[in-house]
Design a protein around this motif. Structure first.
Motif, mmCIF file in Angstrom:
data_model
loop_
_atom_site.group_PDB
_atom_site.id
_atom_site.type_symbol
_atom_site.label_atom_id
_atom_site.label_comp_id
_atom_site.label_asym_id
_atom_site.label_seq_id
_atom_site.Cartn_x
_atom_site.Cartn_y
_atom_site.Cartn_z
ATOM 1 N N ASN A 165 -7.749 -0.895 -9.604
ATOM 2 C CA ASN A 165 -8.341 -0.551 -8.317
ATOM 3 C C ASN A 165 -8.974 0.819 -8.442
ATOM 4 O OD1 ASN A 165 -8.976 -0.337 -5.629
ATOM 5 N ND2 ASN A 165 -6.876 -0.158 -4.877
ATOM 6 N N ASP B 190 -14.153 -5.937 -2.765
ATOM 7 C CA ASP B 190 -13.780 -5.224 -1.537
ATOM 8 C C ASP B 190 -15.071 -4.860 -0.806
ATOM 9 O OD1 ASP B 190 -13.048 -3.431 0.428
ATOM 10 O OD2 ASP B 190 -11.561 -2.387 -0.815
ATOM 11 N N ILE C 117 -4.784 -5.222 1.108
ATOM 12 C CA ILE C 117 -3.960 -4.051 0.813
ATOM 13 C C ILE C 117 -3.375 -3.604 2.142
ATOM 14 C CG2 ILE C 117 -3.949 -1.719 -0.166
ATOM 15 C CD1 ILE C 117 -6.663 -2.474 -1.506
ATOM 16 N N ASP D 36 -4.379 2.303 -8.725
ATOM 17 C CA ASP D 36 -5.381 2.757 -7.766
ATOM 18 C C ASP D 36 -5.871 4.148 -8.146
ATOM 19 O OD1 ASP D 36 -6.888 3.368 -5.528
ATOM 20 O OD2 ASP D 36 -5.353 2.804 -4.073
ATOM 21 N N ARG E 197 -3.440 1.523 17.124
ATOM 22 C CA ARG E 197 -4.253 1.019 16.011
ATOM 23 C C ARG E 197 -3.872 -0.374 15.558
ATOM 24 N NH1 ARG E 197 -4.542 5.495 11.420
ATOM 25 N NH2 ARG E 197 -5.867 3.889 10.537
ATOM 26 N N ASN F 128 1.392 5.712 -2.191
ATOM 27 C CA ASN F 128 0.075 6.328 -2.196
ATOM 28 C C ASN F 128 0.207 7.822 -1.922
ATOM 29 O OD1 ASN F 128 -2.560 7.233 -1.368
ATOM 30 N ND2 ASN F 128 -3.138 5.071 -1.272
ATOM 31 N N GLU G 135 0.790 -1.247 0.000
ATOM 32 C CA GLU G 135 0.000 0.000 0.000
ATOM 33 C C GLU G 135 0.817 1.289 0.000
ATOM 34 O OE1 GLU G 135 -2.162 0.011 3.749
ATOM 35 O OE2 GLU G 135 -0.417 0.774 4.836
ATOM 36 N N ARG H 114 -0.476 9.912 1.177
ATOM 37 C CA ARG H 114 0.512 9.982 2.264
ATOM 38 C C ARG H 114 1.397 11.198 1.996
ATOM 39 N NH1 ARG H 114 3.994 4.992 2.520
ATOM 40 N NH2 ARG H 114 4.408 5.776 4.619
ATOM 41 N N LYS H 115 1.635 11.972 3.070
ATOM 42 C CA LYS H 115 2.354 13.251 2.917
ATOM 43 C C LYS H 115 3.711 13.089 2.237
ATOM 44 C CE LYS H 115 0.757 16.549 6.366
ATOM 45 N NZ LYS H 115 0.576 16.273 7.802
ATOM 46 N N SER I 38 -6.537 -0.720 7.216
ATOM 47 C CA SER I 38 -6.166 0.226 8.275
ATOM 48 C C SER I 38 -7.287 1.202 8.634
ATOM 49 C CB SER I 38 -4.897 0.981 7.888
ATOM 50 O OG SER I 38 -5.080 1.654 6.678
ATOM 51 N N LEU J 116 -15.578 -2.474 -5.595
ATOM 52 C CA LEU J 116 -16.008 -1.942 -4.294
ATOM 53 C C LEU J 116 -17.518 -2.143 -4.131
ATOM 54 C CD1 LEU J 116 -14.217 1.559 -4.321
ATOM 55 C CD2 LEU J 116 -13.281 -0.651 -3.579
ATOM 56 N N GLY K 54 -8.666 -2.753 2.271
ATOM 57 C CA GLY K 54 -7.669 -1.865 2.853
ATOM 58 C C GLY K 54 -7.977 -1.796 4.341
ATOM 59 N N ILE L 71 -10.518 -4.798 -8.812
ATOM 60 C CA ILE L 71 -11.164 -4.703 -7.498
ATOM 61 C C ILE L 71 -12.541 -4.063 -7.687
ATOM 62 C CG2 ILE L 71 -11.073 -3.653 -5.200
ATOM 63 C CD1 ILE L 71 -8.018 -3.839 -5.340
HETATM 64 N N1 THG Z 1 -9.821 -0.327 -0.729
HETATM 65 C C1 THG Z 1 -9.251 -0.290 -1.959
HETATM 66 N N2 THG Z 1 -8.195 0.511 -2.244
HETATM 67 C C2 THG Z 1 -7.715 1.350 -1.298
HETATM 68 C C3 THG Z 1 -8.273 1.358 -0.002
HETATM 69 C C4 THG Z 1 -9.369 0.488 0.268
HETATM 70 N N3 THG Z 1 -6.655 2.169 -1.584
HETATM 71 C C5 THG Z 1 -6.237 3.177 -0.637
HETATM 72 C C6 THG Z 1 -6.431 2.733 0.801
HETATM 73 N N4 THG Z 1 -7.747 2.185 0.973
HETATM 74 C C7 THG Z 1 -5.427 1.669 1.189
HETATM 75 N N5 THG Z 1 -4.094 2.193 1.139
HETATM 76 C C8 THG Z 1 -3.477 2.855 2.212
HETATM 77 C C9 THG Z 1 -2.221 3.393 1.976
HETATM 78 C C10 THG Z 1 -1.490 3.994 2.987
HETATM 79 C C11 THG Z 1 -2.047 4.106 4.255
HETATM 80 C C12 THG Z 1 -3.295 3.564 4.489
HETATM 81 C C13 THG Z 1 -4.030 2.941 3.463
HETATM 82 C C14 THG Z 1 -1.234 4.761 5.327
HETATM 83 N N6 THG Z 1 -1.867 5.450 6.250
HETATM 84 C C15 THG Z 1 -1.172 6.074 7.381
HETATM 85 C C16 THG Z 1 -1.957 5.779 8.620
HETATM 86 O O1 THG Z 1 -3.057 5.242 8.507
HETATM 87 O O2 THG Z 1 -1.463 6.052 9.698
HETATM 88 C C17 THG Z 1 -1.098 7.595 7.302
HETATM 89 C C18 THG Z 1 -0.670 8.153 6.006
HETATM 90 C C19 THG Z 1 0.749 8.738 5.995
HETATM 91 O O3 THG Z 1 1.710 7.957 6.069
HETATM 92 O O4 THG Z 1 0.859 9.984 5.826
HETATM 93 O O5 THG Z 1 -0.044 4.685 5.329
HETATM 94 O O6 THG Z 1 -9.908 0.434 1.398
HETATM 95 N N7 THG Z 1 -9.738 -1.112 -2.907
#
Ligand code: THG
Length: 269
Positions: free
Chosen positions: A101, A165, A231, A80, A211, A14, A11, A17-18, A202, A127, A200, A125
């Motif tokens: 995606n 998804d 992911i 994506d 978390r 992306n 993942e 992400r900053k 998180s 959704l 995804g 994918i």
């Molecule tokens: N389903 C599908 N695609 C997706 C998602 C989904 N693509 C994007 C996302 N959701 C999944 N990808 C990520 C990529 C990076 C982070 C989380 C999800 C990540 N997040 C950090 C955090 O949560 O703390 C903060 C970001 C940062 O580093 O600045 O790294 O659901 N099909």
């Protein structure tokens, strides 16, 4: 599923992400190449690539990302974007057949993205959401997937090329997020036994402390419900260990080979 591995979609590349957004803006190729290399070495089956930029800028940024990733790894890409124009340009830039995606129940995406998927023989994918919102109940999410599957079958896309998804909402604002996800997954699996599932993860834990515990609990239970792809951050050792351990306990890791090999390779301790 016995003996097969859960497919990890890395993942980290992306633009939401900053640090990645900064690398895209500054055309910092080294940073992107390092993210690609490290995730591929950690065993990602696919690398998600998301430019996260404005629609006008997105095609250029996505192609720049793709070219840099492909310079250091031949792991296939997961493109994506919700933008059909960006995806059309990106598909022409990839060396290997990519995963797309994503599509959803949104008519614009079905009309404009599905033909690309069919023409190039991509995995895609899907959704479980309509144009306007993520449905709250599993019944509504399954209904969206029925509609999407009707469209993918009509376009000639194989069921086994679809990764559904069920969508992970934040448990802080949606208490039933987990159960709705698991119910949706089970119902779709019963109706379409050949499709794959991904998520995804998180998002489940957004706004909560520590978390990673929530993410691991969710991943374990989702694997129990039949998730066969995810992911996630392939460099997250605790998450990788949780995944491999769950596969052992679910009887899907013949002779516990994947688990013991990963341990011996130093993936976790
Ligand atoms: N389903 C599908 N695609 C997706 C998602 C989904 N693509 C994007 C996302 N959701 C999944 N990808 C990520 C990529 C990076 C982070 C989380 C999800 C990540 N997040 C950090 C955090 O949560 O703390 C903060 C970001 C940062 O580093 O600045 O790294 O659901 N099909």
């Amino acid at each position: 599923m016995k003996g097969e591995c859960v497919e990890i979609i890395g993942e980290k590349i992306n633009g939401t992400r900053k640090r990645v957004a900064q690398a895209i803006a500054e055309r910092d190729a080294d940073f992107i190449c390092q993210l690609a290399r490290s995730q591929a070495e950690a065993g990602a089956a696919w690398l998600d690539v998301n430019a996260g930029t404005h629609p006008e800028q997105e095609p250029d940024d996505l192609v720049w990302l793709i070219e840099n990733v492909q310079a250091v790894t031949d792991t296939p890409l997961c493109l994506d974007s919700a933008n059909p124009q960006a995806l059309a340009v990106a598909i022409e830039a990839v060396d290997k057949t990519p995963m797309i995606n994503s599509i959803s129940g949104e008519p614009d995406r079905l009309e404009n993205i599905l033909p690309l998927v069919a023409e190039h023989g991509c995995c895609v994918i899907a959704l479980a959401m309509s144009a306007t919102r993520v449905p709250e109940t599993s019944e509504e999410r399954v209904a969206v997937i029925h509609k999407v599957m009707e469209a993918t079958r009509a376009a000639g896309v194989l069921d086994e090329h679809i990764y559904v998804d069920p969508l992970v909402m934040t448990v802080g604002t949606c208490l039933q997020s987990g159960p709705v996800f698991f119910d949706t997954l089970r119902a779709v699996h019963a109706a379409y036994p050949e499709v794959h599932f991904t998520a995804g993860l998180s998002n489940i834990s957004f706004g909560l402390p520590a978390r990673s515990y929530i993410n691991r609990a969710f991943l374990t239970l989702a694997l129990g419900a039949g998730l066969d792809s995810a992911i996630l951050d392939p460099l997250d050792q605790d998450l990788r260990a949780a995944l491999l351990a769950a596969e052992v306990v679910l009887g899907r890791d013949d002779y516990c080979l994947n688990y013991t090999r990963a341990y011996r390779a130093g993936l976790f301790d």
